[in-house]
Design a protein around this motif. Structure first.
Motif, PDB file in Angstrom:
ATOM      1  N   GLY A   1       0.786  -1.227   0.000  1.00 15.61           N
ATOM      2  CA  GLY A   1       0.000   0.000   0.000  1.00 15.61           C
ATOM      3  C   GLY A   1       0.820   1.280   0.000  1.00 15.61           C
ATOM      4  N   THR A   2       2.144   1.157   0.007  1.00 12.65           N
ATOM      5  CA  THR A   2       2.979   2.356   0.048  1.00 12.65           C
ATOM      6  C   THR A   2       3.672   2.634  -1.278  1.00 12.65           C
ATOM      7  OG1 THR A   2       4.987   1.195   0.778  1.00 12.65           O
ATOM      8  CG2 THR A   2       3.492   1.985   2.511  1.00 12.65           C
ATOM      9  N   PHE A   3       3.435   1.778  -2.275  1.00 12.44           N
ATOM     10  CA  PHE A   3       4.095   1.984  -3.563  1.00 12.44           C
ATOM     11  C   PHE A   3       3.137   1.744  -4.713  1.00 12.44           C
ATOM     12  CE2 PHE A   3       4.739  -2.466  -2.504  1.00 12.44           C
ATOM     13  CZ  PHE A   3       4.403  -3.127  -3.678  1.00 12.44           C
ATOM     14  N   ASP A   4       3.433   2.404  -5.810  1.00 12.94           N
ATOM     15  CA  ASP A   4       2.681   2.234  -7.045  1.00 12.94           C
ATOM     16  C   ASP A   4       3.156   0.947  -7.723  1.00 12.94           C
ATOM     17  OD1 ASP A   4       1.023   3.507  -9.340  1.00 12.94           O
ATOM     18  OD2 ASP A   4       2.940   2.981 -10.270  1.00 12.94           O
ATOM     19  N   VAL A   5       2.241   0.067  -8.055  1.00 14.85           N
ATOM     20  CA  VAL A   5       2.600  -1.225  -8.631  1.00 14.85           C
ATOM     21  C   VAL A   5       3.336  -1.049  -9.957  1.00 14.85           C
ATOM     22  CG1 VAL A   5       1.691  -3.385  -9.565  1.00 14.85           C
ATOM     23  CG2 VAL A   5       0.757  -2.459  -7.441  1.00 14.85           C
TER      24      VAL A   5
ATOM     25  N   LEU B   1      14.513   4.271 -14.205  1.00 16.07           N
ATOM     26  CA  LEU B   1      14.354   4.550 -12.778  1.00 16.07           C
ATOM     27  C   LEU B   1      13.741   5.929 -12.532  1.00 16.07           C
ATOM     28  CD1 LEU B   1      17.597   2.966 -11.294  1.00 16.07           C
ATOM     29  CD2 LEU B   1      15.264   2.029 -11.324  1.00 16.07           C
ATOM     30  N   LYS B   2      14.059   6.888 -13.383  1.00 16.40           N
ATOM     31  CA  LYS B   2      13.432   8.209 -13.269  1.00 16.40           C
ATOM     32  C   LYS B   2      11.928   8.109 -13.514  1.00 16.40           C
ATOM     33  CE  LYS B   2      17.187  11.410 -14.343  1.00 16.40           C
ATOM     34  NZ  LYS B   2      17.696  12.400 -15.310  1.00 16.40           N
ATOM     35  N   GLU B   3      11.548   7.322 -14.524  1.00 16.64           N
ATOM     36  CA  GLU B   3      10.118   7.119 -14.793  1.00 16.64           C
ATOM     37  C   GLU B   3       9.439   6.441 -13.613  1.00 16.64           C
ATOM     38  OE1 GLU B   3       8.909   5.317 -18.492  1.00 16.64           O
ATOM     39  OE2 GLU B   3      10.575   6.262 -19.544  1.00 16.64           O
ATOM     40  N   ALA B   4      10.087   5.419 -13.064  1.00 15.39           N
ATOM     41  CA  ALA B   4       9.524   4.708 -11.913  1.00 15.39           C
ATOM     42  C   ALA B   4       9.358   5.668 -10.734  1.00 15.39           C
ATOM     43  CB  ALA B   4      10.417   3.526 -11.531  1.00 15.39           C
ATOM     44  N   TYR B   5      10.353   6.513 -10.526  1.00 16.33           N
ATOM     45  CA  TYR B   5      10.296   7.480  -9.435  1.00 16.33           C
ATOM     46  C   TYR B   5       9.158   8.479  -9.641  1.00 16.33           C
ATOM     47  CZ  TYR B   5      11.950  10.984  -6.089  1.00 16.33           C
ATOM     48  OH  TYR B   5      12.052  11.883  -5.055  1.00 16.33           O
ATOM     49  N   SER B   6       8.978   8.938 -10.869  1.00 16.72           N
ATOM     50  CA  SER B   6       7.885   9.869 -11.169  1.00 16.72           C
ATOM     51  C   SER B   6       6.528   9.223 -10.888  1.00 16.72           C
ATOM     52  CB  SER B   6       7.944  10.323 -12.626  1.00 16.72           C
ATOM     53  OG  SER B   6       9.074  11.129 -12.837  1.00 16.72           O
ATOM     54  N   LEU B   7       6.384   7.965 -11.277  1.00 14.88           N
ATOM     55  CA  LEU B   7       5.141   7.243 -10.997  1.00 14.88           C
ATOM     56  C   LEU B   7       4.910   7.126  -9.494  1.00 14.88           C
ATOM     57  CD1 LEU B   7       5.443   4.380 -13.634  1.00 14.88           C
ATOM     58  CD2 LEU B   7       3.751   6.226 -13.642  1.00 14.88           C
ATOM     59  N   GLN B   8       5.972   6.847  -8.760  1.00 15.84           N
ATOM     60  CA  GLN B   8       5.856   6.715  -7.307  1.00 15.84           C
ATOM     61  C   GLN B   8       5.481   8.050  -6.670  1.00 15.84           C
ATOM     62  OE1 GLN B   8       5.630   4.206  -5.380  1.00 15.84           O
ATOM     63  NE2 GLN B   8       5.768   5.203  -3.411  1.00 15.84           N
TER      64      GLN B   8
ATOM     65  N   ALA C   1       3.815  10.490  -8.054  1.00 14.88           N
ATOM     66  CA  ALA C   1       2.410  10.760  -8.371  1.00 14.88           C
ATOM     67  C   ALA C   1       1.495   9.915  -7.487  1.00 14.88           C
ATOM     68  CB  ALA C   1       2.143  10.457  -9.847  1.00 14.88           C
ATOM     69  N   TYR C   2       1.881   8.684  -7.238  1.00 14.52           N
ATOM     70  CA  TYR C   2       1.093   7.803  -6.372  1.00 14.52           C
ATOM     71  C   TYR C   2       1.025   8.377  -4.959  1.00 14.52           C
ATOM     72  CZ  TYR C   2      -0.123   3.704  -3.586  1.00 14.52           C
ATOM     73  OH  TYR C   2      -0.722   2.848  -2.698  1.00 14.52           O
ATOM     74  N   LEU C   3       2.165   8.780  -4.427  1.00 17.38           N
ATOM     75  CA  LEU C   3       2.175   9.344  -3.086  1.00 17.38           C
ATOM     76  C   LEU C   3       1.369  10.632  -3.000  1.00 17.38           C
ATOM     77  CD1 LEU C   3       5.892   8.719  -2.050  1.00 17.38           C
ATOM     78  CD2 LEU C   3       3.850   7.493  -1.273  1.00 17.38           C
ATOM     79  N   ALA C   4       1.458  11.445  -4.049  1.00 19.49           N
ATOM     80  CA  ALA C   4       0.677  12.689  -4.075  1.00 19.49           C
ATOM     81  C   ALA C   4      -0.812  12.380  -4.071  1.00 19.49           C
ATOM     82  CB  ALA C   4       1.042  13.512  -5.302  1.00 19.49           C
ATOM     83  N   SER C   5      -1.211  11.317  -4.759  1.00 19.95           N
ATOM     84  CA  SER C   5      -2.624  10.948  -4.783  1.00 19.95           C
ATOM     85  C   SER C   5      -3.104  10.467  -3.418  1.00 19.95           C
ATOM     86  CB  SER C   5      -2.888   9.862  -5.839  1.00 19.95           C
ATOM     87  OG  SER C   5      -2.437   8.586  -5.396  1.00 19.95           O
ATOM     88  N   LEU C   6      -2.180  10.023  -2.591  1.00 24.27           N
ATOM     89  CA  LEU C   6      -2.524   9.590  -1.231  1.00 24.27           C
ATOM     90  C   LEU C   6      -2.441  10.730  -0.230  1.00 24.27           C
ATOM     91  CD1 LEU C   6      -0.604   6.200  -0.966  1.00 24.27           C
ATOM     92  CD2 LEU C   6      -3.008   6.549  -1.492  1.00 24.27           C
ATOM     93  N   GLY C   7      -1.922  11.865  -0.696  1.00 20.96           N
ATOM     94  CA  GLY C   7      -1.784  13.012   0.176  1.00 20.96           C
ATOM     95  C   GLY C   7      -0.488  13.020   0.968  1.00 20.96           C
ATOM     96  N   HIS C   8       0.485  12.200   0.560  1.00 23.49           N
ATOM     97  CA  HIS C   8       1.802  12.173   1.206  1.00 23.49           C
ATOM     98  C   HIS C   8       2.745  13.084   0.449  1.00 23.49           C
ATOM     99  CE1 HIS C   8       0.277   8.162   2.475  1.00 23.49           C
ATOM    100  NE2 HIS C   8       0.747   8.591   3.606  1.00 23.49           N
TER     101      HIS C   8
END
Length: 74
Positions: free
Chosen positions: A21-25, A56-63, A65-72
């Motif tokens: 639940g802490t990372f974008d799949v 890895l930059k793309e993966a980081y960007s996805l992560q 965005a995922y955290l931002a969607s969770l409000g972190h």
């Protein structure tokens, strides 16, 4: 346990359960797949460092965005 067969299959069972639940799949999958390519036995099949960095930059960007969607943040 050898991780490579799991990563090649796109399975994320190797990820610590505490991270659930802490990372974008998609982000984790992208990072895992580039990792598998980096350990190819045949060096000519390994990606360049530029490609690894790009993935890895793309993966980081996805992560992020995922955290931002969770409000972190961060």
């Amino acid at each position: 346990m050898k991780a490579k067969p799991y990563l090649q299959a796109g399975a994320l069972e190797i990820v610590d359960g505490h991270l659930k639940g802490t990372f974008d799949v998609e982000s984790m999958t992208k990072a895992a797949l580039v990792t598998v390519r980096c350990v190819e036995r045949d060096a000519s099949r390994r990606p360049t460092i530029a490609l690894v960095l790009g993935e890895l930059k793309e993966a980081y960007s996805l992560q992020l965005a995922y955290l931002a969607s969770l409000g972190h943040s961060g």
